[in-house]
Design a protein around this motif. Structure first.
Motif, short mmCIF file in Angstrom:
data_model
loop_
_atom_site.label_atom_id
_atom_site.label_comp_id
_atom_site.label_asym_id
_atom_site.label_seq_id
_atom_site.Cartn_x
_atom_site.Cartn_y
_atom_site.Cartn_z
N TYR A 344 0.72 -2.10 -3.60
CA TYR A 344 2.09 -2.07 -4.09
C TYR A 344 2.37 -0.68 -4.64
O TYR A 344 1.52 -0.07 -5.28
CB TYR A 344 2.30 -3.11 -5.20
N GLY A 345 3.58 -0.20 -4.37
CA GLY A 345 3.92 1.12 -4.86
C GLY A 345 5.38 1.43 -4.66
O GLY A 345 6.19 0.56 -4.33
N ARG A 372 -3.90 -1.27 -5.53
CA ARG A 372 -4.39 -1.33 -4.15
C ARG A 372 -4.99 -2.70 -3.87
O ARG A 372 -5.33 -3.45 -4.79
CB ARG A 372 -5.43 -0.23 -3.90
N ARG A 373 -5.10 -3.01 -2.58
CA ARG A 373 -5.72 -4.27 -2.18
C ARG A 373 -7.12 -4.37 -2.78
O ARG A 373 -7.92 -3.44 -2.67
CB ARG A 373 -5.80 -4.37 -0.66
N GLY A 374 -7.40 -5.51 -3.41
CA GLY A 374 -8.71 -5.74 -3.99
C GLY A 374 -8.80 -5.35 -5.46
O GLY A 374 -9.78 -5.69 -6.11
N SER A 403 14.08 0.79 -10.03
CA SER A 403 13.10 1.29 -9.06
C SER A 403 12.73 0.15 -8.11
O SER A 403 12.61 -1.00 -8.53
CB SER A 403 11.84 1.80 -9.77
N VAL A 404 12.55 0.52 -6.87
CA VAL A 404 12.22 -0.45 -5.83
C VAL A 404 10.71 -0.48 -5.62
O VAL A 404 10.07 0.58 -5.52
CB VAL A 404 12.94 -0.12 -4.51
N ILE A 405 10.14 -1.68 -5.56
CA ILE A 405 8.71 -1.86 -5.30
C ILE A 405 8.52 -2.32 -3.86
O ILE A 405 9.20 -3.24 -3.40
CB ILE A 405 8.10 -2.91 -6.26
N TYR A 406 7.59 -1.65 -3.18
CA TYR A 406 7.27 -2.01 -1.80
C TYR A 406 5.82 -2.49 -1.71
O TYR A 406 4.99 -2.16 -2.57
CB TYR A 406 7.44 -0.82 -0.86
N LEU A 483 3.13 -12.13 -0.79
CA LEU A 483 2.64 -10.77 -0.65
C LEU A 483 1.63 -10.42 -1.73
O LEU A 483 1.32 -9.27 -1.93
CB LEU A 483 3.82 -9.79 -0.71
N ILE A 484 1.10 -11.41 -2.45
CA ILE A 484 0.09 -11.12 -3.49
C ILE A 484 -1.28 -10.99 -2.85
O ILE A 484 -1.67 -11.86 -2.11
CB ILE A 484 0.08 -12.22 -4.56
#
Length: 484
Positions: A344-345, A372-374, A403-406, A483-484
């Protein structure tokens, strides 16, 4: 019931749970879905299913509990509703279930976000094991284990590490959980395909309606008898095909009973078992896993248990792990840290180097991962990254800052440098009403942080900034669990 259904022209909504799976899951496993009854949407099926569950729960509670009718009437209006779902389901599926629960009059819409809770089947299962199997007394800090919840459609696998044993057991997820389409219904599907091929053979001398009837009786009896008893290739089974006068030695049928040898039956199980074994190996690789706890309806299958026991060292629990586990989870959650499934960022849209109003050159559009993943996040802690914005006026009216999170959801690919290479999904927008006094210069710089934390089983994003010497936080925005 079958006769009544035929007399009234009812249509079976078979394996309707698969229709709610995320599209990515359907595509990954190339799921062939059984059609729903004509003009009956999935929302109606779930609404009626929930009504059925609540009605029979109420009937049983009233009958078995002393003064049950009064107790039910007194407490059900304010009772929490906990719904367990596969590890791979998320916000879209949760909102669907929440809407169905409201439509079924389980809770009013005004209370649907405060009284309905969701937990993954994997997490519910681990709470069942810790409570009923008395495993907590045998664990020590830093012991790692996995829970394999083998259900009807999905097999959910999660690896945990023991953080604390006393005064209360506390667990941490070691890596992102796995959700595999390898449940018991796929064994039934393989058996059904086999029966259809056998009875459709010209040598069977059967009409289309007879083929359909024989296949149905065979699969019903397979699930009730042979599937439960199968242990290895030495196991032999006998199925009732519903017509005692039918005999065909070439098909292994004598007086309405079909003989199944162990080698044939094994072919029904092997694809699902192979997927479960591979998923378990992936989840337990590199973590020194000491125990694998096998739960779920399919987890009671003898062949699956023996296969995993031969390859791994397992302990088994009863099939009602999830239904009991959700109650235990709601009463006393033991999982204090969970693993993120994706990155996520934040990102921009420009690539060309530009000179900012502060005179320094920057390259907008670079991907800035926050987690990051993990990454393992504790429920009471979060991860935050620093960001800043520049304003051309010395005293800007900031007002509402957002702010938008992707999410970067592509697995197995190198982390992107530019945000435009992320192929990410917009998951949420965090906003805050910021009222900060600026320093009188040619430009004005706003420093803030974007953070991500777990709230229960949900990821949440927030803004953080300093205002009048105090740290302020925006309201948390839930990130879709899919998306978690």
């Amino acid at each position: 019931m079958q006769d009544e259904a035929e007399d009234n022209g009812w249509t079976l909504a078979k394996n309707f749970k698969l229709h709610l799976h995320p599209q990515t899951m359907k595509e990954k496993y190339n799921l062939a879905l059984d059609p729903l009854p004509v003009d009956v949407p999935l929302s109606t099926i779930y609404r009626d299913f929930f009504k059925y569950l609540v009605k029979h729960t109420q009937d049983t509670f009233t009958y078995r509990v002393l003064d049950g009718a009064r107790v039910w009437k007194t407490h059900i209006p304010s009772a929490d509703i906990v719904i367990a779902h596969p590890n791979g389901w998320g916000l879209r599926e949760q909102e669907f279930l929440r809407t169905a629960a409201v439509a079924a009059s389980i809770v009013p819409e005004s209370q649907s976000h405060t009284r309905i809770f969701f937990v993954t089947e994997g997490e519910a299962s681990v709470h069942y094991c810790m409570f009923h199997a008395d495993l907590a007394s045998q664990f020590e800090p830093n012991v790692r284990f996995a829970v394999c919840d083998a259900g009807g459609s999905t097999v959910d696998i999660t690896a945990y590490s023991v953080s604390e044993v006393h005064p209360q057991l506390q667990l941490r997820e070691v890596k992102p959980s796995a959700c595999t389409q390898a449940g018991g219904i796929f064994v039934n599907k393989a058996a059904e395909d086999y029966f259809h091929r056998v009875f459709s053979d010209p040598g069977a001398y059967l009409r289309p309606d007879e083929i359909k009837d024989f296949v149905k009786h065979a699969i019903d009896d397979f699930e009730a008898t042979v599937k439960k008893a199968f242990k290895d290739v030495s196991s032999k089974g006998s199925l009732d095909i519903g017509q005692s006068r039918y005999t065909n030695p070439a098909l292994g049928v004598k007086r309405g009973r079909m003989t199944l040898d162990g080698a044939t039956t094994k072919t029904f199980f092997q694809p699902s078992v192979n997927q479960i074994v591979n998923s378990l190996k992936k989840q337990t690789s590199g973590i020194e896993c000491k125990h694998i706890l096998l739960v779920g309806g399919f987890g009671e299958n003898t062949y699956l248990r023996e296969t995993l026991r031969r390859i791994f060292e397992t302990r088994t629990a009863k099939s009602k792990a999830v239904s009991d586990g959700v109650v235990i989870w709601r009463a006393a959650s033991s999982v204090i840290a969970r693993a993120c499934r994706f990155q996520y960022g934040c990102c921009g849209i420009e690539r060309s180097p530009v000179k900012g109003i502060d005179g320094r050159e920057r390259i907008p559009g670079v991907w800035h991962p926050i987690v990051r993943r993990g990454d393992i996040l504790q429920s009471d802690e979060g991860a935050a990254e620093e960001f800043c914005r520049f304003y051309q006026t010395p005293s800007p009216d900031l007002g509402c800052v957002s702010s938008v999170i992707y999410a970067y959801t592509i697995l197995g690919r190198k982390e992107p440098y530019y945000a435009t290479n992320v192929d990410g999904k917009l998951v949420c927008t965090v906003t805050a009403d910021i009222n900060v006094s600026g320093i009188r210069k040619k430009y004005w710089q706003l420093d803030f942080k974007i953070g991500i934390q777990f709230g229960g089983t949900e990821l949440q994003a927030y803004l953080e900034w300093i205002e009048d010497g105090k740290t302020c936080k925006s309201p948390a925005q839930i990130i879709p669990n899919s998306l978690i």
